[in-house]
Scaffold this active site. Sequence first.
Site, PDB file in Angstrom:
ATOM      1  N   SER A  48     -10.339  -5.317  -8.116  1.00 28.12           N
ATOM      2  CA  SER A  48      -9.909  -4.847  -7.071  1.00 28.12           C
ATOM      3  C   SER A  48      -8.061  -4.548  -6.865  1.00 28.12           C
ATOM      4  O   SER A  48      -7.106  -5.436  -8.041  1.00 28.12           O
ATOM      5  CB  SER A  48      -9.766  -5.272  -5.671  1.00 28.12           C
ATOM      6  OG  SER A  48      -8.805  -4.858  -4.241  1.00 28.12           O
ATOM      7  N   ASN A  89     -11.607   0.473  -6.929  1.00 25.27           N
ATOM      8  CA  ASN A  89     -12.059  -1.109  -6.461  1.00 25.27           C
ATOM      9  C   ASN A  89     -13.642  -1.117  -7.300  1.00 25.27           C
ATOM     10  O   ASN A  89     -14.392  -0.103  -7.084  1.00 25.27           O
ATOM     11  CB  ASN A  89     -12.802  -2.193  -4.837  1.00 25.27           C
ATOM     12  CG  ASN A  89     -13.181  -2.643  -5.370  1.00 25.27           C
ATOM     13  OD1 ASN A  89     -14.429  -2.499  -4.827  1.00 25.27           O
ATOM     14  ND2 ASN A  89     -12.222  -4.221  -5.172  1.00 25.27           N
ATOM     15  N   HIS A  99      -9.052   3.751  15.102  1.00 22.65           N
ATOM     16  CA  HIS A  99      -8.241   2.916  16.717  1.00 22.65           C
ATOM     17  C   HIS A  99      -6.865   3.759  16.337  1.00 22.65           C
ATOM     18  O   HIS A  99      -6.153   4.622  17.387  1.00 22.65           O
ATOM     19  CB  HIS A  99      -7.137   1.669  16.886  1.00 22.65           C
ATOM     20  CG  HIS A  99      -6.659   1.277  15.629  1.00 22.65           C
ATOM     21  ND1 HIS A  99      -7.513   1.160  15.115  1.00 22.65           N
ATOM     22  CD2 HIS A  99      -5.201   1.466  15.784  1.00 22.65           C
ATOM     23  CE1 HIS A  99      -6.473   1.195  13.267  1.00 22.65           C
ATOM     24  NE2 HIS A  99      -5.498   1.700  13.641  1.00 22.65           N
ATOM     25  N   HIS A 117       1.331   0.265  -4.831  1.00 22.64           N
ATOM     26  CA  HIS A 117       2.639   0.842  -4.081  1.00 22.64           C
ATOM     27  C   HIS A 117       3.820   1.256  -4.953  1.00 22.64           C
ATOM     28  O   HIS A 117       5.103   0.837  -5.312  1.00 22.64           O
ATOM     29  CB  HIS A 117       2.764  -0.309  -3.490  1.00 22.64           C
ATOM     30  CG  HIS A 117       2.023  -0.258  -2.049  1.00 22.64           C
ATOM     31  ND1 HIS A 117       1.458   0.585  -1.154  1.00 22.64           N
ATOM     32  CD2 HIS A 117       1.234  -1.781  -2.036  1.00 22.64           C
ATOM     33  CE1 HIS A 117       0.582  -0.027  -0.163  1.00 22.64           C
ATOM     34  NE2 HIS A 117       0.381  -1.006  -0.847  1.00 22.64           N
ATOM     35  N   HIS A 171      -5.811   2.795  -4.239  1.00 20.97           N
ATOM     36  CA  HIS A 171      -6.109   2.191  -4.427  1.00 20.97           C
ATOM     37  C   HIS A 171      -7.616   1.903  -5.261  1.00 20.97           C
ATOM     38  O   HIS A 171      -8.471   3.901  -5.530  1.00 20.97           O
ATOM     39  CB  HIS A 171      -7.045   2.021  -2.590  1.00 20.97           C
ATOM     40  CG  HIS A 171      -7.966   0.915  -3.167  1.00 20.97           C
ATOM     41  ND1 HIS A 171      -9.481   1.651  -2.450  1.00 20.97           N
ATOM     42  CD2 HIS A 171      -8.417  -0.749  -3.013  1.00 20.97           C
ATOM     43  CE1 HIS A 171     -10.002   0.062  -2.199  1.00 20.97           C
ATOM     44  NE2 HIS A 171      -9.303  -0.502  -2.508  1.00 20.97           N
TER      45      HIS A 171
END
Length: 308
Positions: free
Chosen positions: A95, A111, A181, A99, A109
């Site tokens: 994984s 994985n 959210h 940045h 990212h």
Amino acid sequence: MPYQEIKPNAVYEYLQNLQNRIVEAVELVDGKNFLNDSWQRPEGGGGTSCMLEEGNVFERAGIGFSHVKGHKLPPAATAAHPEAAGRAWEAMGVSLVFHPRNPYIPTVHMNVRFFIAKSPEQGLDKDIWWFGGGMDLTPYYGFEEDAIHFHRVCRDALAPFGEDLYRNFKQDCDKYFHLKHRNEPRGIGGIFFDDFNTLGFDQSFAMLKAIGDAFVSAYLPIVQRRKDLAYGEQERDFQAYRRGRYVEFNLVFDRGTLFGLQSNGRTESILLSMPPIVKWRYDWKPESGTPEAKLYTDFLIEKNWLGI
């Protein structure tokens, strides 16, 4: 489908080699070496966390290999596989999250992982196993050619294994990397898959390798194009603000993070994906017409980047 021998040792060897190859490729771009931190897990297994901090190109770049074992699955795994509850299990994977320092380079990212829950009965055909993983891109300032390039490499890696895989995995990626959210995507997506064993062990493993092998060609050309672009405090400030979304996703929704913490994993290795500098603001919105606003209107949207 006829039974195929499951080969955890072959997966283990591939994943270790993949970590080493990506570390070498990134060191050539950055000019600074990774710190290698090998560790053992009291409950079983271990791994190696490779970390580059305060590099020339990458402010923080972490890539971890882990091979962990246990006697009882944590809730993050049994929720999707109640039939595996109570079984001894083994999980291994690579994984990474990189940045970059320059806000014009996107965070990335990737994985790739393998999981097996051992059957209490004799016979490997009764084991429960699957592959999972993918890669996705999170820009701060969007470039259409970068998004198209990243998605094209993902599509080409999957093409030999089925014409529908890229479309399906892209849709799964868009669905998974969505901050409910906030009602916004984390970035411009890529591919994501989990619980995958549809092709049988040999071809499913070959597909996993194709994805892992494609990472360098999917991401590093973008880094090379953007790493020398001039930027100032405004761009760095926006980058830090957007990194806050990354943290929110990792701590609230990311299955790998939840699985690692619930299975008493090594905290430093689980959280190596966190960005080094992050900001939050109350109800902030970019001014209309600015490059920052363009990220929201043109890139953080559901889009078919390859026109298919």
